[in-house]
Design an enzyme around this catalytic site. Structure first.
Site: not given
Ligand code: CTP
Length: 389
Positions: A276, A286, A320, A338, A207, A334
């Protein structure tokens, strides 16, 4: 901090040109300067350059007419809050170690009672000479703070230790010196940057995260006296030597690295942007170009923050939320799911905020309140977040 007065003692090393940049950066940060140059240093760069860049007095001679102060070396020594010797040559280091006061610079330093930073720069053999090693050790034992030289190409056409630290590093050391150390005794884990999940040996999922927000938090926490572990996905950013940096690539590595540091930590700040999803079957070879479309099956990755939220005990955990819509609603969800103390709500579609820029505009969301942080530098946002600790 802005009105602190720094005495810069400039000696005749070829790295003197970098000290002009140090002076310029310190002035921009609002420090007041006063400069002493040895006579030899004035043969390399005119005092006028330092006078103009430092917007300050530059003293060069113990016995010149028209003194600025009654007893010059005593008065200059009294006025400074901090002294920086840069570049510090082997000769001046030797004089300082032995209490020699044979010019304005060394006489002033003998009369100086506060802290002194010594930014070393010299040829590798001179640096490794037992005499220099002994002199540096002597000064360290007396409380002088050394800004170590770096390894690289030297003006004498050799490669080795002896390059003056970069101006930005020298200025960071000075900033750090004056910052209030309100996080001493805290161990803070900061995660930053993206993670990578491989598709095949040449392709991957990742990302836009640059790591800037997390690196700023780590740097500021370190400046404020914390023990900092920075766990970082791939990022081009630099971080201070005093921070324990652990490099990771995948989500699994990120989780395992946090796990190792978690038991004796006080705070976890999760600024990383973990992937994710990962591909179900990573190809060892490859994947060849195809004419027809094909599907990549993705599996969900574990929510790392939720895992640590469940076992947080009395630690403070800050996450975050990167959102493009329903910022507060999603962030609150969240925070709850969490089990976090705070979540930093980040609208990634706003101008000058979110991924890959130096500024950010966030809301700090907790169960009790929402604090609005207007657009500011990520380093300033970092301090607002650290104030929560
Ligand atoms: N995070 C994590 N593990 C993941 C995804 C996210 O620990 N697999 C943590 C990020 O570091 C951040 C928080 O969760 O502190 C929220 O991440 P974000 O990308 O905003 O949300 P997601 O939980 O991934 O949900 P979505 O992508 O559906 O918004």
């Amino acid at each position: 901090m802005s009105k602190k007065r720094i005495l810069i003692c400039v000696t005749a090393g070829i790295a003197i040109y970098k000290v002009v940049d140090v002076v310029s950066k310190l002035v921009k940060k609002g420090y007041e300067l006063e400069i002493i140059m040895t006579e030899a240093a004035t043969k390399l760069i005119s005092p006028l350059v330092f006078e103009t860049m430092g917007n300050c007095l530059v003293h060069t001679d113990m016995f010149h007419k028209g003194h600025h102060y009654e007893v010059e070396h005593i008065e200059i020594a009294k006025r400074a809050d901090l002294c920086l010797v840069a570049p510090a040559t082997a000769n001046t280091i030797a004089k300082l170690a032995n209490g020699i006061a044979d010019n304005l610079l060394t006489s002033t330093l003998l009369a100086y009672t506060k802290d002194t930073f010594v930014a070393v720069a010299m040829n590798t053999n001179m640096l490794n000479n037992v005499a220099t090693v002994d002199n540096i050790n002597k000064l360290k034992n007396r409380g002088f703070k050394f800004i170590n030289s770096k390894v690289g190409f030297l003006a004498c056409n050799t490669y080795g230790d002896g390059r003056l630290a970069e101006p930005v590093e020298i200025v960071e050391e000075i900033d750090r010196y004056f910052i209030k150390k309100d996080l001493v005794g805290k161990k803070i884990i900061v995660t930053a940057g993206p993670t990578i999940e491989r598709i095949d040996p040449v392709r991957y999922i990742t990302n836009d995260s640059s790591g800037k927000m997390g690196y700023s938090i780590a740097e500021m926490a370190y400046n404020r006296g914390a023990e900092v572990v920075l766990i970082s996905g791939p990022s081009k950013l630099n971080i201070s030597d005093g921070i324990n940096k652990i490099d990771i690539i995948t989500n699994n590595e990120l989780k395992n690295s946090i796990e190792k540091e978690f038991s004796n930590s006080d705070v976890l700040i999760m600024a990383a942007a973990p992937c994710d999803f990962r591909v179900k079957e990573q190809s060892k070879e490859k994947i060849k170009r195809k004419k027809e479309s094909f599907n990549l099956e993705l599996l969900p990755n574990e929510d790392i923050l939720s895992h640590f939220g469940k076992i947080k005990e009395n630690r403070l955990i800050i996450g975050f939320a990167a959102e493009s819509n329903d910022l507060i609603e999603n962030s609150k969800r969240k925070l709850e799911n969490k089990n976090l103390d705070y979540i930093i709500a980040n609208n990634i579609t706003e101008k000058d905020a979110g991924f890959n820029v130096d500024t950010n505009k966030v809301k700090i969301v907790s169960k009790e309140e929402i604090i609005d942080i207007p657009l500011m530098l990520k380093s300033e946002v970092a301090n607002k977040i650290l104030d929560l600790i």
